[in-house]
Scaffold this motif. Structure first.
Motif, mmCIF file in Angstrom:
data_model
loop_
_atom_site.group_PDB
_atom_site.id
_atom_site.type_symbol
_atom_site.label_atom_id
_atom_site.label_comp_id
_atom_site.label_asym_id
_atom_site.label_seq_id
_atom_site.Cartn_x
_atom_site.Cartn_y
_atom_site.Cartn_z
ATOM 1 N N PRO A 12 0.821 -1.266 0.049
ATOM 2 C CA PRO A 12 0.167 0.025 0.129
ATOM 3 C C PRO A 12 0.930 1.275 -0.040
ATOM 4 N N LEU A 13 0.272 2.245 -0.217
ATOM 5 C CA LEU A 13 1.144 3.558 -0.221
ATOM 6 C C LEU A 13 1.499 3.949 1.097
ATOM 7 N N PRO A 14 2.821 4.486 1.141
ATOM 8 C CA PRO A 14 3.347 4.614 2.609
ATOM 9 C C PRO A 14 2.628 5.680 3.452
ATOM 10 N N ALA A 15 2.721 5.703 4.664
ATOM 11 C CA ALA A 15 2.413 6.796 5.693
ATOM 12 C C ALA A 15 1.055 6.915 6.006
ATOM 13 N N LEU A 16 -0.050 6.504 5.285
ATOM 14 C CA LEU A 16 -1.324 6.507 5.811
ATOM 15 C C LEU A 16 -1.698 5.166 6.318
ATOM 16 N N PRO A 17 -2.371 5.108 7.446
ATOM 17 C CA PRO A 17 -3.070 3.860 7.965
ATOM 18 C C PRO A 17 -3.703 2.993 7.197
ATOM 19 N N ILE A 18 -3.192 1.705 7.216
ATOM 20 C CA ILE A 18 -4.140 0.399 6.453
ATOM 21 C C ILE A 18 -5.117 0.175 7.212
ATOM 22 N N ILE A 19 -6.307 0.139 6.236
ATOM 23 C CA ILE A 19 -7.467 -0.403 6.567
ATOM 24 C C ILE A 19 -7.508 -1.902 6.595
ATOM 25 N N LEU A 79 -6.117 2.070 2.300
ATOM 26 C CA LEU A 79 -5.682 2.900 3.170
ATOM 27 C C LEU A 79 -7.081 3.945 3.570
ATOM 28 N N ASP A 80 -6.839 4.297 4.983
ATOM 29 C CA ASP A 80 -7.491 5.435 5.370
ATOM 30 C C ASP A 80 -7.123 6.849 4.923
ATOM 31 N N ASN A 123 3.736 14.434 10.561
ATOM 32 C CA ASN A 123 2.168 13.954 10.418
ATOM 33 C C ASN A 123 1.680 15.288 9.917
ATOM 34 N N THR A 149 6.516 13.963 4.287
ATOM 35 C CA THR A 149 5.200 13.188 4.936
ATOM 36 C C THR A 149 5.512 12.068 5.820
ATOM 37 N N TRP A 150 6.614 11.151 5.501
ATOM 38 C CA TRP A 150 6.610 10.107 6.268
ATOM 39 C C TRP A 150 7.140 10.504 7.631
#
Lengths: 136, 235
Positions: free
Chosen positions: B91-98, B103-104, B164, B160-161
Motif C-alpha cells: 500500500p502507499l506509505p505513511a497512511l494507516p492501512i484498513i 488505506l484510510d 504528520n 510526509t513520512w
C-alpha cells in the motif's frame, strides 16, 4: 459503525531505506549527511584553533599534526563534503528561484561532474609533492 | 510468461502486523498491474482487498507501491517493470492501512480541504454573465488541473513520512491551481494558509513526487512558483 483496528504505517526510517530512490532523493540524503558532517567539522575547527590562546609555539606544534598524510586525506574528504554541499546548494537555489525543477536531473548530473573535476583538481594541488616524488 | 506477485496483506480481524504473501500465475507483458491483481482476486484469493473504479488512470483509486515506488496499478504495464524477480506490491506509505491495499485517506483529504480547493470570487459577474480568462492565463493552470488526487505524490514524500502535519505536494499543487487563477480572489488567504513551517517550507525539493506522479505533473515546479510568490509578496 463499530470502530475497527487500523495499522499505522508511520516508520520514516524504514520507508526512507526501502523506497526507490532517484537523483533527487540521493541529492537530499547526501545534502543532509554532508551538512551534519560540516557542523561537526566546525566544532573540530574551533577546537584545533584553541592552542592559539597558549601562544605561537603551541599553535604551530599543534598544527604540525595536520600535515600528516592521514589528516591530509581527511581534508581532501572534507573538501568533497564542502563541494557537494555548496554545489547542491546552488542547485536548490536554481530549483526554488529559477525554473530548475524542470531540469533537476541535468542539474544534478552537472553538479556531480563539476564536483568530481574540482575534487581531483584539488587532490592534485594537495598531493602534488607526493605525486612528483612518485614519478621521480 | 510466469509472474510472481508479492503482496503485503493485512487483515485487521486476524493480523497484528502486515505480512507478504506470494502468488504465481500466467501473465502477459501487456497486462497492467491492476489486471494481475484482478486475476489474483478472481482466480486465486478472493479475500484480497484493493480499491479501483475506472481502471484507466482517471479516478485515482488504485495508487499503490509497485516495486518500491508509488504509481497507479492501472497505468503500470508488466513490460515496464522488472518481472524477473517477484513484483512487490505494497500500500502507499505513511497512511494507516484498513485492509490489504486499502488505506484510510482521511488525513490526505483533510489537508486537501485546508487549502480551500474551490473558486472563491465574491464580486458580481459582469453583464455577459461569465468570468472570462485569456488563453495564456488558462494555460498556466492546465498542468496543475490534471491532478486526480491519487495520493501517490503526498505519500512518496520523505517530509510526509517523518512529519504528520506536513500538508503534502497534492494540497500545494491544488493551492497553485487557485492562487494563479485570475478569476479567483482568495490568493492571499491561501498563501497565508501554506506559509507555515509545516506548509510549503517543509518541501525540500526531493522530487519523489514527480517520479511517482501518474499524470506526469512537475509538482516541484508548481511548488517553486508558490515559493517565489510567497517570498516576493513580502517585498
Amino acid at each position: 459503525m463499530s470502530e475497527f483496528k487500523k495499522f499505522d504505517q508511520k516508520n520514516w526510517v524504514k520507508t526512507n531505506l526501502n523506497y526507490k530512490k532517484d537523483s533527487g532523493s540521493w541529492a537530499w540524503i547526501l545534502h543532509r549527511i554532508t551538512g551534519i558532517a560540516l557542523i561537526a567539522y566546525l566544532f573540530m575547527h574551533i577546537f584545533s584553533l584553541s592552542p592559539l590562546s597558549q601562544g605561537r609555539a603551541a599553535f604551530n606544534e599543534f598544527m604540525s599534526h595536520y600535515t600528516t598524510p592521514f589528516f591530509m586525506a581527511l581534508e581532501w574528504i572534507l573538501f568533497a563534503f564542502v563541494l557537494f554541499h555548496s554545489l547542491n546548494g546552488v542547485r536548490i537555489v536554481l530549483v526554488d528561484w529559477a525554473d530548475g525543477a524542470k531540469y533537476h536531473r541535468a542539474l544534478y548530473r552537472y553538479s556531480i561532474v563539476i564536483g568530481l573535476v574540482m575534487f581531483f583538481a584539488m587532490g592534485y594541488v594537495m598531493f602534488s609533492h607526493e605525486i612528483h616524488n612518485l614519478f621521480k | 510468461m510466469q509472474v510472481t506477485f508479492r503482496i503485503l496483506r493485512f487483515n485487521p480481524e486476524v493480523d497484528k502486523e502486515p505480512h507478504f504473501e506470494e502468488y504465481r500465475f500466467e501473465g502477459h507483458e501487456n497486462m497492467t498491474v491492476l489486471d494481475c491483481l484482478h486475476k489474483i482476486k478472481w482466480e486465486h484469493d478472493g479475500s484480497l482487498a484493493f480499491r479501483r473504479s475506472c481502471a484507466h488512470g482517471v479516478c485515482g483509486s488504485d495508487g499503490m507501491r509497485i516495486n518500491g515506488r508509488n504509481h497507479l496499478a492501472c497505468s503500470t504495464l508488466l513490460k515496464d517493470i522488472n518481472t524477473k524477480k517477484p513484483v512487490v506490491i505494497e500500500p502507499l506509505p505513511a497512511l494507516p492501512i484498513i485492509k490489504d491495499l486499502i488505506l484510510d485517506m482521511t488525513d490526505f483529504y483533510e489537508k486537501y480541504k485546508a487549502v480551500k480547493p474551490y473558486l472563491i470570487n465574491n464580486s458580481p459577474v459582469t453583464e455577459d454573465s461569465e468570468r472570462l480568462q485569456s488563453n495564456e492565463d488558462a494555460e498556466k493552470l492546465f498542468e496543475s488541473a490534471k491532478c486526480i488526487l491519487c495520493a501517490c505524490c503526498t505519500t512518496s514524500c520523505p517530509s510526509t513520512w517523518s512529519n504528520n502535519n506536513y500538508i503534502g505536494p497534492a494540497a500545494l499543487l491544488k493551492a497553485y491551481r487557485f492562487v494563479f487563477d485570475t478569476r479567483d480572489e482568495a490568493a492571499d488567504e491561501r498563501l497565508d494558509i501554506i506559509d507555515t513551517p509545516d506548509g510549503i517550507w517543509r518541501c525540500h525539493t526531493i522530487f519523489n513526487c514527480i517520479e511517482s506522479c501518474p499524470k506526469e505533473i512537475n509538482i516541484t515546479w508548481h511548488i517553486s512558483q508558490l515559493k517565489k510568490e510567497l517570498s516576493t509578496r513580502e517585498l
